[in-house]
Structure formats: C-alpha cells, structure tokens
Write an enzyme that holds these catalytic residues in place. Structure first.
Site, PDB file in Angstrom:
ATOM      1  N   ASP A 194       0.837  -1.194   0.000  1.00 40.73           N
ATOM      2  CA  ASP A 194       0.000   0.000   0.000  1.00 40.73           C
ATOM      3  C   ASP A 194       0.878   1.253   0.000  1.00 40.73           C
ATOM      4  O   ASP A 194       1.899   1.312   0.693  1.00 40.73           O
ATOM      5  CB  ASP A 194      -0.888  -0.029   1.250  1.00 40.73           C
ATOM      6  N   GLU A 216      14.857 -14.573  -0.631  1.00 40.74           N
ATOM      7  CA  GLU A 216      15.245 -15.718   0.202  1.00 40.74           C
ATOM      8  C   GLU A 216      14.233 -16.860   0.085  1.00 40.74           C
ATOM      9  O   GLU A 216      14.525 -17.990   0.497  1.00 40.74           O
ATOM     10  CB  GLU A 216      15.349 -15.287   1.672  1.00 40.74           C
TER      11      GLU A 216
END
Length: 548
Positions: free
Chosen positions: A205, A265
C-alpha cells in the site's frame, strides 16, 4: 515422485483477483465478510482462471480505515477470524492452484499500535523516533504546508510530547519514520512472518509514501493546468501541491532493495506496489521496478482515475514507461477498493454498456504487464449509491456530498439474487446491497453462457493460451483517433489486437494483407474481409496477420 519446477517469474503476466474481505462472504452471520468466507468461495475464484488472489488488510485494527490502520502486523483481527483460519485459506488456495498475496500497509500504523503508544510518551523513550515528529513553529502552527489525502494538514498536535506528528491519511494513522533503520528492521520482520505462513507475495500500500524529506521543506504550489485528481478528488486541496518533499523520496530505493532481498530468500515470492502520484506516477513505477533488485511490479493511477482509455492515452503510458526504464514491469488495474468502479467512471450509453465492459476487460488483459481485477467487476457491477446515513468511509463523511467516498465500490459481493442479502450474509450487511446489483448476481450470470462473467472466463483462458499476451512484446500499430491496434509477440506466438474505443462503427484497412480471426467468441465485429476489418461500437478483434 517428480518435483514440480518452481516458476520464480509466475508474477510476470499474472492476473490477480483483489478481494476486499469485509465485503466478499460472511461465514458467521455478523454482516461482515471474513477469512472463512473467502475460503468457501475459492472454487469460484479458481473457476475464473486467475493466477492469484490479493486480500486487502485483515490484520488487527481499530478499523478507523477498515484495516489500513494496523495495530498488530502479525495477527488477524477477530472480526476476520484467526491465524489458523488464514493458514487454512492459504492451504485451500494452493490446492486450487492459486497464489496468495496480502496487503502490507507499511507507511503508517494505527495510533493504537504499541509502537506509537510508546513513541508518544515523551521525546526520550526507545521508540521516540519511530514516527515522524516535529516541533511547532514559533507561533505554534504546523511545521510546514504538507496536506493529508483525507483533508486538512498532515500534521496533528500531540499534547504528551508537545510536538506534531505526520499523518498522510487519517490523524489516527501516524506515519512511520523510515529514516530509522530499526523501523525498517521491524517491518521486514513482519514481512518474514507472513512469508513463513506461506504467502506468495504482497501488495504494498502507498509504496511511495514510505520516506519523507528530513528537511521538511514546504511543497510548492502546482499550477491549475497541471492539477490532476487521480490520487485525491477535486474537492480536496491535496491536488493543489507538487508533492516534492512529503513522499517519493530517493531513499526509498534502498529500502525496496532490502525488501526485495528478503523476498528473494523464498522460492518464488513477489510483490506489487501501489504508486500514488499524479505528477510522476509512471516515472516512479519505472524507478521502483527496474533493475531486478526492487519491486517485481507496480501500478500507478493512470487508468484508475479520469476518463476512459483512449488510443493515445494507452500509447503514451507505454511510451513513457519504455522511455524511463525498458525493463520495468507494470501491473495494470481499472478498478479497486479506492476508486469509482470503471463501469460507472467511464460512462457510455446504457445499450452499449455491455460491449464497453467486454472491450475494457479485453484491453486490460492484452496490454503488456500483469493485471489486477477487483471483485465484482466480472459481473459488471456499477458504483453503488450509499445514502449518507449508511456511509462508513471517513473520507466520504468528511467531503459529503461533493465526494461520497469509497463505500460505493465496497458494497458486498452479490452471489444469489433470490436471497435477501444476496447470499453474502444471513443478516444485514455492514454496507447496503443495491437492488440493481441483484440482477448481476453470480447465480444469474452462471446460467447465461453469454454473460459478462463467462466472457471474463473466456478472456482469461485466451490470455493463458497465448504466451504473447502474458510475457510478449507490444508493438503499436494504430494509436490515433478512436482505433487502437497493437501486436503482442513471444517466441513465435503472435496476436494482433484491435479495439474500437468509440460508440460508432470504424473500419481498419490492411493494405493488401489478410487477417485471420483467432477466436470468434471473443470478437465483436460486423465484417472481416481480406483487407478490411469493420468494428462495431466498442468492437474488439483478435487475429493474426498474413503478409501478402
């Protein structure tokens, strides 16, 4: 057993279905949608042919801004269920082949977040600089001229600290201080929490609101001829300024690199950012998605406000993006929970509305980039009228009646036209359901093979069948007048796309070349000859060109 290869670039060309959880499906008869309700409707979503869902915030919150004011980043508000309910949702979505993205609101928290409660105690506590605090001017007035998107100054006086704090939205949504590395670390820890819960990515957002200029310089005035009202409505003086210092700061790029490194990751996590900036939206989109080390994709407000797409507007958006960063990747949307539904925003004659709806989804799903669909647009829902006494949105309450707020795009999903509350709930919903929406309910649309809902399914299947539409290049042909044509190409797959963005019939000559339709079910045309294509009002054609 053979392992399925992981597609790290599943997001490139993906179609993402946005769910506003308060309004999707109520499972416990309290009038408010919840996570279990979403889980029960996942087979419907999968049947559309989308790749992923994006769920608007469901975190613990006092709900001043309906979840966009977070008081606990790592928990589910009881209104929506529990962490166990969320884990079930993720498992069910993955079983159906759907990725799960959730809305992360990192730029600000609720004023009831423990971090802010600590920060506001005094000017020396260990979280004293986790938010943006500033002294008053000598005369006691606000530090500068920065404005809130929700109206008025973006500064609020706090009597405990005897300082002002920054809030770009509601005064109960204080802005975090991203210049503090500890704040960044805490937000990245929250991000990791949800990745470990199995989410496939995030919608970020207000991604360009993270950093403010530490100089606190006044924003300059924006000349009237340059003012735009995509980010804020015309009744709000927010659009009177050039927002050079309160957002979109260069330091944000380093944080986005940290965020991307965390996502990298995990096997195939991805993120899409919302860029709220009327002046430099596409430039920021390019900056944030280029280089492969920041956002995977972003969307600006180019098609979320203002008038309907025109050939020139579409061409310019891609031209500007290509000029700023050829490797940038956009995620386009025509509707979301913050703007008037495009079926109402881009008004056409009632007898042509269906054709226009079909054209607009065809255009959205064939432009280069990924795409977001907003719940209910597959039914052709119009913006709802919500009487003042039923308003929930603080934005609309503030600017009523000139700006009615966002509730009109947030009314509950309509499932069953025979039910009192459209199959959404057994009790009165949190927002009223317009009677006219009942005629577009899923139950009715499912019974009509030519419904807009089934057209969405056909368009999504067509997109999946053509790699060119998901990942291919986009070469413009005609961009003048009312006719837009372009060719999408990828590794031998080629799709010619033609759109008549007008209520009048238009003809397209082919200079001796011949064209062959690719899918008659998706075309709206009256005649196609060897070297002439005649498109009716809001007509669409997909084909291949055979060179003479």
């Amino acid at each position: 057993m053979l392992e399925t290869a992981i597609d790290k670039e599943w997001w490139r060309g993906a179609v993402i279905y946005q769910i506003y959880p308060r309004s999707y499906q109520d499972s416990n008869a309290d009038g408010i949608g919840d996570l279990n309700g979403i889980t029960s409707r996942l087979p419907y979503i999968a049947s559309l042919g989308v790749d992923a869902i994006w769920i608007s915030p469901f975190f613990t919150s006092p709900m001043d801004d309906f979840g966009y004011d977070v008081s606990d980043y790592c928990n589910v508000d009881p209104m929506f269920g529990s962490l166990a309910d969320f884990e079930k949702l993720v498992s069910a979505a993955h079983y159906l082949g759907l990725k799960v993205m959730i809305d992360l609101v990192l730029s600000h928290t609720s004023d009831r977040h423990p971090w802010f409660i600590e920060s506001r105690k005094d000017q020396t506590n260990h979280k004293s600089d986790w938010y943006v605090w500033a002294d008053a001017k000598p005369d006691g007035t606000v530090p500068n001229n920065w404005l809130s998107i929700f109206g008025g100054s973006s500064w609020q006086w706090d009597s405990r600290r005897k300082q002002y704090y920054l809030h770009n939205f509601l005064k109960s949504q204080p802005d975090l201080n991203f210049h503090n590395p500890d704040v960044q670390d805490a937000l990245l820890d929250a991000t990791r929490f949800w990745l470990d819960k199995g989410v496939d990515g995030f919608r970020l957002d207000t991604i360009n609101f993270y950093f403010h200029s530490e100089s606190l310089k006044d924003n300059p005035a924006l000349p009237p001829e340059k003012q735009s009202y995509n980010t804020a409505p015309s009744v709000n003086p927010y659009s009177y300024q050039s927002h050079l210092y309160d957002k979109s700061q260069p330091e944000n790029l380093d944080f986005l690199r940290r965020f991307r490194a965390l996502l990298d990751e995990y096997p195939a996590a991805a993120a899409v950012g919302e860029v709220g900036d009327d002046e430099r939206g596409l430039q920021i989109l390019a900056d944030y998605t280029s280089g492969g080390d920041k956002m995977h994709m972003c969307y600006a407000f180019d098609f979320l406000g203002g008038g309907a797409p025109t050939p020139n507007k579409v061409w310019k958006a891609f031209h500007d993006l290509e000029s700023e960063a050829p490797d940038a990747w956009a995620c386009w949307a025509f509707s979301n929970h913050d703007v008037v539904r495009y079926t109402s925003r881009w008004q056409v004659a009632p007898d042509l509305q269906d054709n226009a709806n079909r054209l607009h989804i065809a255009l959205l799903l064939t432009m280069r980039g990924s795409a977001c669909l907003y719940q209910g647009e597959e039914l052709g829902l119009q913006e709802a009228y919500v009487p003042y006494e039923d308003l929930q949105d603080p934005y609309g309450i503030e600017f009523w009646p000139d700006f009615p707020g966002r509730d009109g795009a947030r009314t509950p999903m309509v499932w069953d036209q025979t039910s009192t509350y459209a199959g959404f709930s057994e009790v009165k919903p949190w927002l009223p359901i317009p009677e006219e929406h009942l005629f577009a309910a899923v139950g009715l649309a499912e019974q009509n093979v030519t419904s807009l809902l089934n057209h969405y399914r056909a368009m999504l299947a067509f997109r999946k069948a053509h790699p060119a539409l998901r990942k291919g290049t986009m070469d413009f042909d005609r961009t003048d007048g009312d006719v837009l044509t372009f060719v999408r190409s990828h590794e031998g797959d080629e799709v010619y796309c033609a759109f008549n963005l007008s209520p009048e019939t238009r003809e397209i000559p082919f200079d001796g070349n011949t064209i062959e339709p690719l899918d008659h079910k998706l075309d709206f045309y009256t005649e196609v000859d060897n070297d002439l294509l005649k498109l009716q009002a809001y007509g669409v054609f997909f084909g291949s060109i055979k060179k003479s």
